[in-house]
Design an enzyme around this catalytic site. Structure first.
Site, PDB file in Angstrom:
ATOM      1  CD  GLU A  26      -2.619   1.489   0.047  1.00  0.00           C
ATOM      2  OE1 GLU A  26      -2.206   2.365  -0.760  1.00  0.00           O
ATOM      3  OE2 GLU A  26      -3.635   0.808  -0.147  1.00  0.00           O
ATOM      4  CG  PHE A  49      -3.825   0.708   5.541  1.00  0.00           C
ATOM      5  CD1 PHE A  49      -4.215  -0.556   5.959  1.00  0.00           C
ATOM      6  CD2 PHE A  49      -2.535   0.889   5.086  1.00  0.00           C
ATOM      7  CE1 PHE A  49      -3.332  -1.617   5.930  1.00  0.00           C
ATOM      8  CE2 PHE A  49      -1.631  -0.159   5.049  1.00  0.00           C
ATOM      9  CZ  PHE A  49      -2.035  -1.426   5.470  1.00  0.00           C
ATOM     10  N   GLY A  50      -7.397   1.907   3.534  1.00  0.00           N
ATOM     11  CA  GLY A  50      -8.821   2.178   3.379  1.00  0.00           C
ATOM     12  C   GLY A  50      -9.197   2.620   1.987  1.00  0.00           C
ATOM     13  N   GLY A  51      -8.209   2.996   1.178  1.00  0.00           N
ATOM     14  CA  GLY A  51      -8.475   3.291  -0.225  1.00  0.00           C
ATOM     15  C   GLY A  51      -9.271   4.560  -0.455  1.00  0.00           C
ATOM     16  CB  THR A  52     -10.956   5.686  -3.569  1.00  0.00           C
ATOM     17  OG1 THR A  52      -9.795   5.563  -4.387  1.00  0.00           O
ATOM     18  CG2 THR A  52     -11.781   6.883  -4.036  1.00  0.00           C
ATOM     19  CB  CYS A  53     -14.624   4.083  -0.164  1.00  0.00           C
ATOM     20  SG  CYS A  53     -16.158   4.259   0.784  1.00  0.00           S
ATOM     21  CG  HIS A  57     -51.511   7.755   3.045  1.00  0.00           C
ATOM     22  ND1 HIS A  57     -51.371   8.334   1.806  1.00  0.00           N
ATOM     23  CD2 HIS A  57     -52.352   8.557   3.750  1.00  0.00           C
ATOM     24  CE1 HIS A  57     -52.122   9.425   1.751  1.00  0.00           C
ATOM     25  NE2 HIS A  57     -52.729   9.580   2.922  1.00  0.00           N
TER      26      HIS A  57
END
Length: 489
Positions: A31, A35-39, A470
């Protein structure tokens, strides 16, 4: 040269499946970034943590529409950032510490870039060669930068340079007074909403005649109509050069050729420019094609339904991929699903003995049916399944119903705020082929339609076989389903 039983490249969804099943393996995790990437770091999570207060700000400024005296008086940008990134950064640090510490003595973290030099060999940026019996490639995607004069790609997203991508815009030390956004897709529309709601003067530069052009045409047209009514949008324009000045960037424009008789200004000047024209898989930097892995025309690794990576139209024994580097969806929930599939199939492969020896009937297939997507902008957009054009092109006998939010009582409560539910179904089978919603809380309102598609439920049974609260907004979904015209009616 160091050898491992398993090498994992990327720690977004690629960090999900390494559980007790693999405790006896020697594992390397490469890596080079967070850590954890893009998101976690620059994508879904922090953007939505900005979107929610931005929506509150927008609504406060529109109170008069609902006969309420409210106003938006400003945002504490620094405190907002601190609240968001104190949580995000703690999760990132915790994930890194867990994989790097004593709790997982079988795991070695390689905190640098790697690239392939052979089918199962990578070289690190510092020159070390690493081999592995099995590999999982989950290296994600990165923002695309246009090749235009005046754009210094090496300086984008670096401190002080006023041209940024989604990787750094949320970390700007001050909220810009003006922002030009090049692009008209998901990322562009979310950041346009965020910054405009907080008081930034935002200009969107779009090449096409519609915003969010990848979604259903009618939904895209409705969103474009609503968004352009409240925001400064230049349709049919293309950025041809950038000129970075003292405290501003001038973006030179020309007609893109996609809109007839368009009046495009010569240029737009803003304090900061966000480039948001799409994302591309990180295959080139890995050198996967050079070692024989198959890559499609969009730059993605080619995988099969088991997430096995291909080389020469055949699976590479023990090599899997997941997420944005191989998936056309570029969605976190898809990457997470693929990670579960890879984890199960990797485990089956390990139990079978030599890499690639697991029987196909013992492997799990990826399910890409009824994949939903959303745009957290204003108005919200949510979609699942086929567009109307795709359904007709596929040969379906199509029935379509578009229902306005203002047709149901909750829509009246919202002072007839605009919004639509569009449902596309097959006239003979009664199955829902696609659904597209533009409007308030579309990302939640669509869920009954996702469920119906996932479980192959006939549209008329979904409409009549359950209670619909409703007067809640999902009644617009109910009425859209009831409005479909099936063959035997």
């Amino acid at each position: 040269m160091t050898h491992f039983d398993l090498l994992v490249i990327g720690t977004g969804s690629g960090n999900m499946f390494l559980d007790d099943r693999f405790a006896d393996l020697s594992i390397a995790i490469a890596e080079e970034w967070h850590f954890g990437g893009t998101c976690l770091n620059v994508g879904c999570i922090p953007t939505k943590m900005f979107v929610y207060p931005a929506t509150l700000a927008e609504q406060a400024g529109r109170g008069g529409r609902y006969n309420v005296d409210t106003a938006f008086s400003g945002v504490d940008w620094t405190s907002l950032q601190d609240r968001i990134f104190s949580r995000v950064d703690a999760i990132e640090a915790g994930g890194r510490a867990y994989r790097s510490g004593d709790r997982q003595p079988n795991v070695t973290v390689i905190p640098e870039h790697v690239h392939f030099t052979a089918e199962k060999t990578v070289r690190t940026a510092s020159g070390e060669e690493v081999t592995a019996d099995r590999i999982v490639i989950a290296a994600g995607a990165s923002p695309i930068l246009p090749e235009v004069p005046g754009l210094d790609a090496a300086r984008v997203d670096t401190p002080g340079y006023p041209i940024v991508t989604s990787n750094s815009i949320m970390r700007l030390p001050q909220r810009p007074a003006s922002l030009a956004i090049v692009g008209s897709g998901v990322i562009a529309m979310e950041f346009a909403h965020i910054f405009a709601s907080f008081g930034t003067e935002v200009t969107v530069i779009a090449r096409s005649p519609r915003l969010l052009r990848s979604i259903d045409g009618e939904a895209s047209a409705e969103f474009t109509r609503l968004f352009t009514a409240d925001h400064n949008v230049i349709l049919g324009a293309e950025a041809t050069s950038f000129r970075v000045g003292e405290g501003s960037v001038e973006v030179t424009l020309e007609p893109s050729g996609r809109v007839d008789e368009v009046d495009v200004p010569n240029s737009v000047t803003a304090e900061v420019v966000l480039v948001a024209i799409g994302r591309e898989p990180n295959t080139e930097g890995l050198g996967v094609a050079e070692v024989g892995y198959d890559v499609d025309s969009e730059g993605r690794l080619v995988v099969d339904e088991f997430q096995r990576v291909y080389s020469g139209a055949a699976p590479v024994p023990g090599v899997f991929a997941l997420g944005d580097i191989s998936s056309p969806f570029q969605l976190k929930h898809v990457a997470n699903h693929e990670a579960h599939v890879v984890g199960d199939n990797l485990h089956a492969d390990v139990l079978a003995g030599s890499p690639g020896s697991a029987a196909l009937d013992g492997l799990r297939r990826t399910n890409h049916h009824a994949v939903p997507a959303a745009v957290f902008t204003s108005p919200q957009v949510a979609t699942v399944g086929m567009t109307e054009d795709e359904a007709r092109a596929a040969g379906h006998d199509v029935t379509v119903k578009v229902q306005n939010f203002s047709d149901v009582a909750y829509g009246w409560a919202m002072a007839d705020d605009p919004g639509i539910v569009k449902v596309i179904a097959d006239r003979a089978t009664r199955r829902i082929l696609g659904a597209h919603i533009v409007g308030h809380e579309a990302t939640m309102v669509i869920q009954p339609l996702i469920q119906a598609m996932a479980f192959d439920q006939p549209a008329d049974e979904v409409a009549r076989g359950q209670y619909w609260i409703h007067p809640a907004l999902p009644e617009a979904v109910e009425n859209a389903l009831l409005g479909l015209d099936f063959a035997d009616r």
